[in-house]
Each structure stands twice: as C-alpha cells, then as structure tokens.
Enzyme design. Sequence first.
Site, PDB file in Angstrom:
ATOM      1  N   LYS A  23       7.760 -33.194 -45.561  1.00  0.00           N
ATOM      2  CA  LYS A  23       8.665 -32.589 -46.565  1.00  0.00           C
ATOM      3  C   LYS A  23      10.068 -32.437 -46.001  1.00  0.00           C
ATOM      4  CE  LYS A  23       9.216 -27.660 -47.759  1.00  0.00           C
ATOM      5  NZ  LYS A  23      10.161 -27.401 -46.740  1.00  0.00           N
ATOM      6  N   ASN A  24      10.167 -31.976 -44.756  1.00  0.00           N
ATOM      7  CA  ASN A  24      11.492 -31.663 -44.216  1.00  0.00           C
ATOM      8  C   ASN A  24      12.248 -32.881 -43.693  1.00  0.00           C
ATOM      9  OD1 ASN A  24      11.057 -29.090 -44.977  1.00  0.00           O
ATOM     10  ND2 ASN A  24      10.554 -28.308 -42.938  1.00  0.00           N
ATOM     11  N   ARG A  97      16.732 -25.403 -50.766  1.00  0.00           N
ATOM     12  CA  ARG A  97      17.930 -25.320 -49.924  1.00  0.00           C
ATOM     13  C   ARG A  97      18.616 -26.679 -49.777  1.00  0.00           C
ATOM     14  NH1 ARG A  97      18.975 -21.037 -47.427  1.00  0.00           N
ATOM     15  NH2 ARG A  97      20.032 -22.010 -45.676  1.00  0.00           N
ATOM     16  N   CYS A 121      12.435 -20.528 -48.972  1.00  0.00           N
ATOM     17  CA  CYS A 121      11.568 -19.378 -48.694  1.00  0.00           C
ATOM     18  C   CYS A 121      12.358 -18.166 -48.236  1.00  0.00           C
ATOM     19  CB  CYS A 121      10.563 -19.764 -47.622  1.00  0.00           C
ATOM     20  SG  CYS A 121       9.396 -20.974 -48.222  1.00  0.00           S
ATOM     21  N   ASP A 311       7.295 -22.857 -38.218  1.00  0.00           N
ATOM     22  CA  ASP A 311       6.446 -23.155 -39.380  1.00  0.00           C
ATOM     23  C   ASP A 311       4.964 -23.282 -39.013  1.00  0.00           C
ATOM     24  OD1 ASP A 311       8.735 -23.705 -41.363  1.00  0.00           O
ATOM     25  OD2 ASP A 311       9.201 -24.945 -39.632  1.00  0.00           O
ATOM     26  N   VAL A 333      13.047 -17.795 -34.412  1.00  0.00           N
ATOM     27  CA  VAL A 333      13.857 -18.664 -35.284  1.00  0.00           C
ATOM     28  C   VAL A 333      14.315 -17.908 -36.548  1.00  0.00           C
ATOM     29  CG1 VAL A 333      13.933 -20.833 -36.567  1.00  0.00           C
ATOM     30  CG2 VAL A 333      12.703 -20.711 -34.396  1.00  0.00           C
TER      31      VAL A 333
HETATM   32  N1  EPU Z   1      21.293 -20.232 -39.657  1.00  0.00           N
HETATM   33  C1  EPU Z   1      22.464 -19.523 -39.739  1.00  0.00           C
HETATM   34  N2  EPU Z   1      23.521 -20.081 -40.443  1.00  0.00           N
HETATM   35  C2  EPU Z   1      23.420 -21.289 -41.054  1.00  0.00           C
HETATM   36  C3  EPU Z   1      22.216 -22.023 -40.948  1.00  0.00           C
HETATM   37  C4  EPU Z   1      21.157 -21.462 -40.241  1.00  0.00           C
HETATM   38  O1  EPU Z   1      22.580 -18.412 -39.207  1.00  0.00           O
HETATM   39  O2  EPU Z   1      24.397 -21.734 -41.675  1.00  0.00           O
HETATM   40  C5  EPU Z   1      20.138 -19.641 -38.945  1.00  0.00           C
HETATM   41  C6  EPU Z   1      18.986 -19.348 -39.912  1.00  0.00           C
HETATM   42  O3  EPU Z   1      19.168 -18.136 -40.583  1.00  0.00           O
HETATM   43  C7  EPU Z   1      17.785 -19.342 -38.993  1.00  0.00           C
HETATM   44  C8  EPU Z   1      18.174 -20.386 -37.941  1.00  0.00           C
HETATM   45  O4  EPU Z   1      19.594 -20.571 -38.040  1.00  0.00           O
HETATM   46  O5  EPU Z   1      17.634 -18.086 -38.391  1.00  0.00           O
HETATM   47  C9  EPU Z   1      17.498 -21.713 -38.065  1.00  0.00           C
HETATM   48  O6  EPU Z   1      17.687 -22.224 -39.363  1.00  0.00           O
HETATM   49  P1  EPU Z   1      17.775 -23.799 -39.648  1.00  0.00           P
HETATM   50  O7  EPU Z   1      19.124 -24.099 -40.176  1.00  0.00           O
HETATM   51  O8  EPU Z   1      17.306 -24.520 -38.432  1.00  0.00           O
HETATM   52  O9  EPU Z   1      16.713 -23.958 -40.793  1.00  0.00           O
HETATM   53  P2  EPU Z   1      16.830 -24.807 -42.134  1.00  0.00           P
HETATM   54  O10 EPU Z   1      17.496 -26.088 -41.888  1.00  0.00           O
HETATM   55  O11 EPU Z   1      17.327 -23.928 -43.235  1.00  0.00           O
HETATM   56  C10 EPU Z   1      14.618 -26.162 -41.809  1.00  0.00           C
HETATM   57  C11 EPU Z   1      13.329 -26.287 -42.572  1.00  0.00           C
HETATM   58  C12 EPU Z   1      12.510 -25.032 -42.405  1.00  0.00           C
HETATM   59  C13 EPU Z   1      12.239 -24.812 -40.925  1.00  0.00           C
HETATM   60  C14 EPU Z   1      13.560 -24.765 -40.146  1.00  0.00           C
HETATM   61  C15 EPU Z   1      13.351 -24.660 -38.641  1.00  0.00           C
HETATM   62  C16 EPU Z   1      13.950 -27.702 -44.395  1.00  0.00           C
HETATM   63  C17 EPU Z   1      14.187 -27.878 -45.839  1.00  0.00           C
HETATM   64  N3  EPU Z   1      13.627 -26.497 -43.976  1.00  0.00           N
HETATM   65  O12 EPU Z   1      15.300 -25.061 -42.409  1.00  0.00           O
HETATM   66  O13 EPU Z   1      11.269 -25.272 -43.066  1.00  0.00           O
HETATM   67  O14 EPU Z   1      11.555 -23.602 -40.751  1.00  0.00           O
HETATM   68  O15 EPU Z   1      14.338 -25.939 -40.415  1.00  0.00           O
HETATM   69  O16 EPU Z   1      12.589 -25.739 -38.177  1.00  0.00           O
HETATM   70  O17 EPU Z   1      14.031 -28.662 -43.621  1.00  0.00           O
HETATM   71  C18 EPU Z   1       9.379 -24.781 -44.346  1.00  0.00           C
HETATM   72  O18 EPU Z   1       9.162 -26.004 -44.363  1.00  0.00           O
HETATM   73  O19 EPU Z   1       8.565 -23.928 -44.801  1.00  0.00           O
HETATM   74  C19 EPU Z   1      10.641 -24.296 -43.783  1.00  0.00           C
HETATM   75  C20 EPU Z   1      11.060 -23.037 -43.939  1.00  0.00           C
END
Ligand code: EPU
Length: 438
Positions: A23-24, A97, A121, A311, A333
């Site tokens: 998915k990601n 997102r 989420c 995850d 995380v």
């Molecule tokens: N963060 C910030 N500012 C930002 C972006 C992120 O402070 O502008 C922080 C977040 O709040 C968090 C940390 O950085 O504490 C990591 O967030 P990240 O940006 O890595 O996560 P994401 O890209 O929003 C993706 C996956 C998530 C997965 C995370 C970590 C997708 C659509 N989502 O999220 O997947 O947990 O990376 O591997 O790719 C899931 O599949 O259930 C899921 C939540």
Amino acid sequence: MNDLLYVNGGNPLTGTITVRGAKNFVSKSMVASLLGETPSILRNVPQIRDVKVVSGLLDLHGVNVKYDTDAGILDLDPSNVESAHVADIDAHAGSSRIPILFCGPLLHRLGEAFIPDLGGCRIGDRPINYHLDILRQFGAVVDKRPNGIHLRAPRRLQGTKISLPYPSVGATEQTLLTAVRADGITELTGAAIEPEIMDLIAVLQKMGAIISVDTDRVIRIEGVDRLEGYSHTALNDRIETASWASAALATGGDITVKGATQPEMMTFLNTFRKVGGRFDVQDDGIRFWHAGGDLKSIVLETDVHPGFMTDWQQPLVVALTQATGLSIVHETVYENRFGFTDALRKMGATIQVYKECLGGRDCRFGQRNFHHSAVVSGPTPLSAADIEVPDLRGGFSHLIAALAAKGQSTVRGIGLIDRGYENFQYKLESLGAEVVRG
Ligand code: EPU
C-alpha cells in the site's frame, strides 16, 4: 457495506494466503505517473481502498486510470493532465494523506496545486511542516486557506539542499517527486530509506530520473526536463505480511504468506524468532508458525528503516500479551500509537502505557507528555468483547485479538481495515476463521 464483523475466536489460524503490492508504495507510484509524458503500467496492485482514493484523485486531474482488479494491473495515462475543481478535490478531504504528494508533480505540470485537508490514521498529530518547508525551498509559494492549501510555482522549481530533521518517509517522497523535474541538483540529507522508497526511486529511474543514494541517508537528484511513463511490478506488502505472521503467533497457528520476501522482513524475522515464533523462507513466500510451548517476552523499540517498523508494532503487541513475562515496547516514530491497547485491556490483557522512554535510548517524545512506551505482562487469556477499530493497523490488531479470544467478539468500524488489507475477510475465512459481517 456493513461495518461490523462478528468473530468467533479461540481457534488457530492455519493455511495459505497471498499478499500483493505494498500500500505504501503503490499509492506513491501512482502519483509518480503524473510526472511522465507517456502512460505508465503498474502491476501487483492490491484491491484496497487507498488505491481507489488515489485513482479518484488522479482521475480528477485528467489522468485516465484503468484498473484490472483480478490481474492487479493499473494503466495510468497522464496525457491530458489538467487542474481539478477545488470542490471536487475537497470531496476527497480526510480520505488519505497521499494528496500532499501531488504537489510537486502538479506544480511541474500545471504551475499550481490545491491540497484538501488530509486524512490517514489518527496515531499522532501527523503534521505536514516538512512537506511545506521542502516545497517552499524548491520555490513554491504556499497559501493556507480555510479548506486546504493552494500552491503555485511562479517559475520552474529549482533544485536545492534539504536537510530533514527526522527521516520522514513522506517528506523524502515529497523531495523525490519534486526534485526529479526541478532545475539543477537537489541534495537531501537525513532521508528515509525504507524499501518502499527504494522501489519508488527504481520507478523514477525507469522514467528517466537521475537519482543516487549515498551512504548516511544522503540522496542526490539531478533534475531532468522530461520523464516518460514506466512499467513496474510493485514490491510486496511487508506490513501485511507481518500482520499475518503476528496473527499466526497470537492464535497458535501456522500461516504461509505467499508473496512475502525475506530482505524487507529481516528485522521483523529476528524479532519474531526472539519471541519464539518459527519461520521458513520459501521461494515464493514465508511460512510463520507458533512452535508450541511458551512465547518469550522481549524489549522492542520501533524505528525508521532498517529498524523495527512502527506499523509492525501494533499486531505484534497482541502476540506479546501471550508471552511469558514483561515485554517493553518503546514507540519512537509516532507519539500516539498505543490507543489500540484500550480494547486489549478490555479483553483481559495487562498493558500499562507510560510517558517515559522505556527500554533503550531517549527519543523525541521523552518528557513531552505522550504515552509512547508500553509494558505488556503475560500471558493473559483474552476474552471476547465488543470493540471499535481505531485506525488501520490498530484495527487489524483488534481483529487478531478477537481471533485469539474465546467466544464471539463484535468488531466495529471494520471498513477502516479495507484501506490497507486486500480481501481480509476472504483471507481470514480461508485460514479457518469463523467471521461474519453484521
Ligand atoms: N512528521 C513531521 N512533519 C512532517 C512529516 C512527518 O513531524 O511534515 C513526523 C510524523 O508526525 C511522524 C514522523 O515524522 O512522527 C514520521 O512520519 P512519516 O512522514 O515518516 O510518515 P508518513 O509518510 O506520513 C508513512 C506511511 C505510514 C508509516 C510511516 C512510517 C504512507 C501512506 N504512510 O507515513 O503508514 O507508518 O510512513 O513508516 O506511506 C500505515 O500504513 O498504517 C501507516 C500509518
């Protein structure tokens, strides 16, 4: 669609299921198709709601999307990309997102982009400050409005030096999807290097991008004037794989996950083995099973790749309720990813959450009032309950708990799980679970 699942638990899950594309990765790769001048083909695409959401958004922007669900093949033709109407985009507000990743490609193609309020989420605040800072650094003008964010590029975006305060997956993808067609070189330090990001880099390279991944989380991108479409087979979903592995452990079962691959699962497999789970890596998948006897408690810390994925944490915690002794889990995380344990406590688990960083190093959330460490004391038999799915992975964990618990549980809000688990009800039934949609 009914949003309730009755689960008659207490029986081991046994059998074989198949996982498809991650998915990601799939969702990001779909966004990448916007950057090409010619059509792209993506294979191994799972039938999950996030794919529908991104297809809808691409369609609004004039991308012709054809999805052969059985074959798992997406055809994405971006020849007629156009600005979408704000009201149409707004209808997608809160659903995912992914819209934030449309910014770079749309700025290159159209000179502007509109992003609705984001979904995803609720496992923490999930800000987008890194994303907006990055886009500004490339030269975009960001205008926050009541119903979303409007961005424009007064001139061609310029390559830049970006240093991430934390190796964010989304912020790394934002940089990649913007830098590939920016003018000049972009150097990203503090990048995330998850396997899904490496597969996205592979897709962009197929399209004509020039990207090198150096040591120490440094990625260099040389912008190019034109990108073509790609043809690619998505890597498989390592989060879904770990979810089924945890289900095997928690229910005392034996599940073969076809499509699971070892290199992306190394860290999970080590932990699975330490808890007392057994696995066998086969040519076309991995078999996971409970070897009998006691499971062992562990100290676990989630981290960015190559660490133990956040995850993977939620499904494994359910199995840890069946391990002997005290397990300590430190979530580094997301600041708020233990809400799902409320339901487990209701079912008989002994889990205490703490604000302190337990079990290892201090993280960003220490001293900041977030319940981001948990102590799980086991083994505790789980009993059936009426529970509500809080988020995608927490929801699957609830399912696992209901399957492990004796008696009939009612799991509400099951539709959330469709966001990331393809045909999960069918898969559960084929593993011998007694489940009925209410
Ligand atoms: N963060 C910030 N500012 C930002 C972006 C992120 O402070 O502008 C922080 C977040 O709040 C968090 C940390 O950085 O504490 C990591 O967030 P990240 O940006 O890595 O996560 P994401 O890209 O929003 C993706 C996956 C998530 C997965 C995370 C970590 C997708 C659509 N989502 O999220 O997947 O947990 O990376 O591997 O790719 C899931 O599949 O259930 C899921 C939540």
